[in-house]
Design a protein around this motif. Structure first.
Motif, PDB file in Angstrom:
ATOM      1  N   UNK A   4       0.547  -1.267   0.153  1.00 18.79           N
ATOM      2  CA  UNK A   4       0.091   0.008   0.065  1.00 18.79           C
ATOM      3  C   UNK A   4       0.791   1.004  -0.073  1.00 18.79           C
ATOM      4  N   UNK A   5       0.410   2.445  -0.760  1.00 15.68           N
ATOM      5  CA  UNK A   5       1.132   3.453  -0.758  1.00 15.68           C
ATOM      6  C   UNK A   5       0.804   4.337   0.559  1.00 15.68           C
ATOM      7  N   UNK A   6       1.534   5.406   0.702  1.00 16.07           N
ATOM      8  CA  UNK A   6       1.375   6.487   1.710  1.00 16.07           C
ATOM      9  C   UNK A   6       0.225   7.114   1.380  1.00 16.07           C
ATOM     10  N   UNK A  22       3.951   5.765   6.465  1.00 17.69           N
ATOM     11  CA  UNK A  22       5.105   5.429   6.179  1.00 17.69           C
ATOM     12  C   UNK A  22       5.045   3.746   6.000  1.00 17.69           C
ATOM     13  N   UNK A  23       6.132   3.387   5.043  1.00 15.70           N
ATOM     14  CA  UNK A  23       6.233   1.807   4.780  1.00 15.70           C
ATOM     15  C   UNK A  23       7.700   1.745   4.816  1.00 15.70           C
ATOM     16  N   UNK A  24       8.062   0.513   5.221  1.00 15.48           N
ATOM     17  CA  UNK A  24       9.418   0.071   5.235  1.00 15.48           C
ATOM     18  C   UNK A  24       9.200  -1.522   4.587  1.00 15.48           C
ATOM     19  N   UNK A  25      10.508  -2.337   4.730  1.00 17.46           N
ATOM     20  CA  UNK A  25      10.388  -3.572   4.150  1.00 17.46           C
ATOM     21  C   UNK A  25       9.542  -4.510   5.026  1.00 17.46           C
ATOM     22  N   UNK A  28       4.059  -1.432   8.044  1.00 14.21           N
ATOM     23  CA  UNK A  28       3.261   0.020   7.838  1.00 14.21           C
ATOM     24  C   UNK A  28       3.522   0.838   9.115  1.00 14.21           C
ATOM     25  N   UNK A  29       3.712   1.937   8.938  1.00 15.25           N
ATOM     26  CA  UNK A  29       3.592   2.860   9.929  1.00 15.25           C
ATOM     27  C   UNK A  29       1.952   3.486   9.792  1.00 15.25           C
ATOM     28  N   UNK A  51      -6.727   2.069  -1.478  1.00 15.14           N
ATOM     29  CA  UNK A  51      -5.393   1.773  -1.550  1.00 15.14           C
ATOM     30  C   UNK A  51      -4.963   3.002  -2.620  1.00 15.14           C
ATOM     31  N   UNK A  52      -3.833   3.443  -2.245  1.00 18.60           N
ATOM     32  CA  UNK A  52      -3.081   4.645  -2.982  1.00 18.60           C
ATOM     33  C   UNK A  52      -2.163   3.956  -3.602  1.00 18.60           C
ATOM     34  N   UNK A  53      -1.922   4.172  -4.915  1.00 17.36           N
ATOM     35  CA  UNK A  53      -1.117   3.408  -5.712  1.00 17.36           C
ATOM     36  C   UNK A  53       0.258   4.248  -5.892  1.00 17.36           C
TER      37      UNK A  53
END
Length: 175
Positions: A4-6, A22-25, A28-29, A51-53
């Motif tokens: 998912x995008x920010x 935020x997203x890391x490997x 999700x934040x 969902x933001x692409x």
């Protein structure tokens, strides 16, 4: 699995409605309406509302910061500040001689720890200078590197003083 995008909106099984910030490997934040900021695993139980692409870079700021610190430590002679473990802060190191007629020597642990960190940093600088030397041949560099590894191994006793594991000494690893 597509990340998912920010800005994506979700409804989490436990935390309720939230927006991905935020997203890391690994996670999700998400800022949740009721609970504030939480981190959740990428595969946690939630419903996707929108969902933001965005293109999501799976490298977090913390990953970048950690890599940058490692590079700076390797290539500079700047002394880094290593925090002492909380349980040792403001403590005292007491050296007690076997002869009871002699008095103890008390040293603030913070002072002792600072000296240990200075030794570690100076050994790292020496290691860098050896590795970048133009006058030493490869075999000499390997030989000196083995001595440095043994020095680090001899200092592992002091790892209990370090708050952060990555600041600790590491010697030869056994299989």
């Amino acid at each position: 699995m597509k990340l998912l995008g920010i800005g994506s909106r979700i409804n989490h099984d436990e935390y309720g409605f939230g927006v991905v910030t935020n997203v890391d490997s690994k996670q999700y934040w998400v800022t949740f309406q009721k609970n504030g900021l939480e981190t959740i695993p990428l595969n946690d139980g939630f419903e996707i509302i929108e969902a933001v692409e965005n293109e999501v870079d799976s490298v977090s700021f913390m990953d970048i910061e950690s890599s940058l610190k490692k590079i700076l430590r390797q290539w500079s002679d700047v002394t880094e500040i290593a925090p002492i473990a909380d349980k040792w802060k403001n403590g005292t190191l007491i050296l007690q001689p076997a002869d009871s007629n002699l008095s103890n020597k008390e040293i603030p642990i913070d002072t002792f720890f600072h000296k240990i960190v200075m030794v570690r940093d100076r050994v790292r600088v020496m290691e860098q200078k050896i590795n970048s030397s133009k006058t030493l041949n490869d075999q000499d560099k390997i030989d000196l590197q083995q001595y440095i590894t043994r020095i680090y191994g001899s200092l592992t006793t002091f790892n209990v003083l370090f708050k952060v594991k990555s600041d600790q000494f590491t010697g030869v690893k056994s299989n």
